[in-house]
Design an enzyme around this catalytic site. Structure first.
Site, PDB file in Angstrom:
ATOM      1  N   ASN A   1       0.850  -1.197   0.046  1.00 67.39           N
ATOM      2  CA  ASN A   1       0.037   0.096  -0.136  1.00 67.39           C
ATOM      3  C   ASN A   1       0.881   1.202  -0.132  1.00 67.39           C
ATOM      4  O   ASN A   1       1.041   2.039  -1.018  1.00 67.39           O
ATOM      5  CB  ASN A   1      -1.182  -0.043   1.110  1.00 67.39           C
ATOM      6  CG  ASN A   1      -1.917   1.032   1.186  1.00 67.39           C
ATOM      7  OD1 ASN A   1      -1.874   1.888   0.383  1.00 67.39           O
ATOM      8  ND2 ASN A   1      -3.018   1.029   1.797  1.00 67.39           N
ATOM      9  N   ASP A   2       1.526   1.577   1.111  1.00 59.99           N
ATOM     10  CA  ASP A   2       2.285   2.906   1.115  1.00 59.99           C
ATOM     11  C   ASP A   2       3.362   2.705   0.634  1.00 59.99           C
ATOM     12  O   ASP A   2       3.574   3.982  -0.203  1.00 59.99           O
ATOM     13  CB  ASP A   2       2.768   3.138   2.567  1.00 59.99           C
ATOM     14  CG  ASP A   2       1.501   3.332   3.450  1.00 59.99           C
ATOM     15  OD1 ASP A   2       0.584   3.767   3.182  1.00 59.99           O
ATOM     16  OD2 ASP A   2       1.610   3.132   4.806  1.00 59.99           O
ATOM     17  N   VAL A   3       3.999   1.822  -0.117  1.00 58.95           N
ATOM     18  CA  VAL A   3       5.046   1.708  -0.831  1.00 58.95           C
ATOM     19  C   VAL A   3       4.828   2.156  -2.626  1.00 58.95           C
ATOM     20  O   VAL A   3       5.638   2.019  -3.094  1.00 58.95           O
ATOM     21  CB  VAL A   3       5.825   0.343  -0.732  1.00 58.95           C
ATOM     22  CG1 VAL A   3       6.449   0.173   0.556  1.00 58.95           C
ATOM     23  CG2 VAL A   3       5.133  -0.644  -1.378  1.00 58.95           C
TER      24      VAL A   3
END
Lengths: 101, 490
Positions: free
Chosen positions: B416-418
């Protein structure tokens, strides 16, 4: 004391040189492997366990010996277990046209 | 005799360095690990030779118990739990250093003032010299670093394994207490050093004993206080840092015992841990200080202030297994972006099965691994290796980012964040500046996800609303199994 400091600094530089070239793929085995190496304290634990003049020193050394051995044996074994899983590309999947599946 | 032992230690150190050098390639890594193990064997054998066997029962007993526990842990651990195991081993390393320092203190305490026991001491193999100030400093460092490593590692273990809450734990006055514990530890260390002297008569045994005990206790508390406010998402950094500490503890022990094998190995491990720590910090675009002050990132999906689908004004485009199967089969290049969500779903094997089938159809499949994918440095690579993914299909972020523009389909599985483009574009985003995988530049992005919930950091991901993004909702393992079946039927 001073010569020990020299050794320490030089070893740290070698460590930076060697380890900064380790690829990301192997960072977990690197950590568990270096962890096992830091179990070198086992040497100090052996020295302490040999202290016959003080039962306290001996038993504290004994405890140190156990935890250091866990660190060394467990560390090297689990690193080996991980590293044996890393395999290069299998021959049959190298050619896109092969029907390996 | 003494020279032979020094040479043996030198040999061990050389083997450690050569072993680590072989870790530069997966092809040679396994022999490297063995070289290091042989180095350790040589160091232990040399020490036994030097000490002679003074108390064989205890030594053999210690070896047997330690080896049995170590073997059991190494065999039993699941690859997903590797971060916990490394944390535990770190902790043991630190504890061993602190205990060895404790043993040294106990030796001094057995010396009676006035030299009553000195004759007895002289019989011992390692002659006891008075504890002078420089040596006392090494003893203090040894106890301090060793004990902090020990208690900090066990808190990290608890957080990683879910035994403790992964959320940052904090209470009013926590910072003050931490500072007080640190000052107290310094005071206790100072008291111990104050007790040191150039001769046995000049040494204050009471000061040494109470100083050491207080230092040990306060360091224990300090280790807990330092790690407990740090969020679960930051644990990879903490584990890497504790790895460095365990090396420094070993080096401090080496200074204390005047043992070069310990100093060299400790320096190597310390360097390794620091490198990994800085790599992790860079990958998250955070400073080490920022991580250590804590309070960032909870343990579970939605740990932040998030609500489902935080942007109701925007719509996502859902897709079906059949559509994705067709897209994948007709693609020239597919890049798989695995995240920890994939590991949690235990979907590695399905991923590999899917990529095998695609490759058989002539599709090039690559894996893009972000440095913080997984729960410790390189964790994702180990998980994929376990699922038989060849390591030459795994690409690091910098090597693959230029390829997304030439990629037909990117398959984002549990990451997700990456892959959040806000890190590139949105200056207001908390993750702005964090290096990400540029999946949004590929032809189509397929995101396998349970729901629209944000990741660790609790930040909404704008990628999900892009024109070229398709969402495939559901359990990753389940969706992948269906994809495999669908590709097979095409």
């Amino acid at each position: 004391m001073l010569s020990n400091l020299v050794i320490f600094i030089l070893a740290a530089f070698i460590g930076f040189e060697v380890i900064s070239k380790v690829p990301q793929t192997l960072h977990t085995p690197l950590m568990s492997g270096t962890n096992a190496i830091s179990g070198i304290t086992i040497v100090g634990a052996l020295v302490a366990t040999g202290m016959i003049e003080s039962p306290w020193a001996k038993w504290i050394g004994f405890a140190a010996l156990i935890v250091a051995t866990i660190n060394v044996v467990g560390g090297f074994l689990v690193t080996d277990r991980m590293l044996q899983m890393f395999k290069p590309k299998r021959r049959d999947s190298k050619e896109p046209s092969s029907n390996a599946a | 005799m003494q020279n032979i032992i020094l040479l043996a230690y030198l040999g061990a150190a050389v083997l450690f360095i050569l072993g680590m050098k072989r870790l530069q390639s997966p092809a040679t890594a396994r022999t490297g690990n063995r070289l290091a193990a042989i180095g350790m064997l040589i160091a232990v054998a040399a020490t036994l030779l030097q000490q002679r066997i003074l108390s064989p029962v205890e030594m053999i007993g210690g070896f047997v118990v330690g080896a049995a526990v170590g073997m059991l842990l190494a065999r039993r651990v699941a690859m997903t739990s590797m971060p916990e195991l490394v944390a535990v081993f770190n902790g043991f390393g630190g504890l061993a250093s602190a205990l060895v320092a404790g043993g040294e203190i106990a030796r001094y305490l057995s010396v009676e003032p006035g030299g009553g026991a000195v004759a007895q001491v002289a019989q011992s193999m390692a002659a006891l010299a008075p504890l002078d100030v420089p040596e006392a400093i090494t003893v203090v460092l040894c106890i301090l670093i060793g004990t902090i490593t020990f208690s900090g590692s066990f808190v990290a273990f608890g957080k990683l394994g879910g035994h403790l809450s992964g959320n940052p734990v904090s209470f009013p006055g926590m910072r003050v207490l931490t500072v007080l514990a640190a000052l107290g530890a310094l005071g206790a260390g100072g008291y111990l050093i104050y007790g040191a002297g150039g001769s046995f008569e000049a040494m204050d045994m009471q000061a040494i004993m109470w100083g050491a005990l207080a230092l040990g206790f306060l360091s224990l508390v300090l280790g807990i206080f330092l790690v407990i406010p740090i969020g679960g998402a930051d644990m990879p950094v903490v584990v890497a840092l504790l790895n460095a500490y365990s090396g420094l503890a070993a080096a401090a022990t080496g200074f204390m015992l005047d043992n070069t094998a310990l100093i060299v190995s400790g320096a190597l491990v310390g360097a390794s841990g620091l490198i990994l720590t800085s790599i992790m910090c860079e990958a998250m675009n955070r400073s080490l200080l920022n991580v250590l002050l804590g309070g960032f990132g909870g343990d579970n999906d939605g740990g932040g202030p998030a609500v489902e689908g935080a942007r109701p004004d925007l719509t996502v485009q859902e897709t079906s297994v059949e559509d994705v199967a067709i897209q994948l089969t007709y693609a020239e290049q597919v890049i798989v972006v695995p995240g920890y969500g994939m590991a949690v779903a235990q979907a590695q094997h399905q991923v590999r099965e899917l990529s095998d089938m695609l490759q058989a159809q002539g599709v090039t499949v690559k894996y893009a691994i972000h440095p913080v994918a997984g729960r410790m440095p390189g964790h994702m690579n180990v998980l994929l290796a376990e699922a038989d993914v060849p390591y030459d299909q795994l690409y690091e972020m910098d090597d693959i980012n230029s390829e997304f523009g030439m990629t037909d389909v990117s398959l984002v599985i549990g990451a997700n964040d990456v892959v959040n483009p806000s890190a590139r574009t949105d200056k207001a985003s908390p993750i702005y500046g964090m290096p990400i995988l540029d999946v949004d530049r590929s032809g189509t992005v397929v995101v396998l996800k349970r729901s629209l919930r944000p990741g660790y950091s609790g930040i909404d991901n704008m990628l999900f609303y892009h024109d070229n993004t398709r969402m495939l909702f559901g359990d990753a393992k389940d969706s992948l199994a269906k994809l495999v079946a669908a590709v097979k039927n095409l």
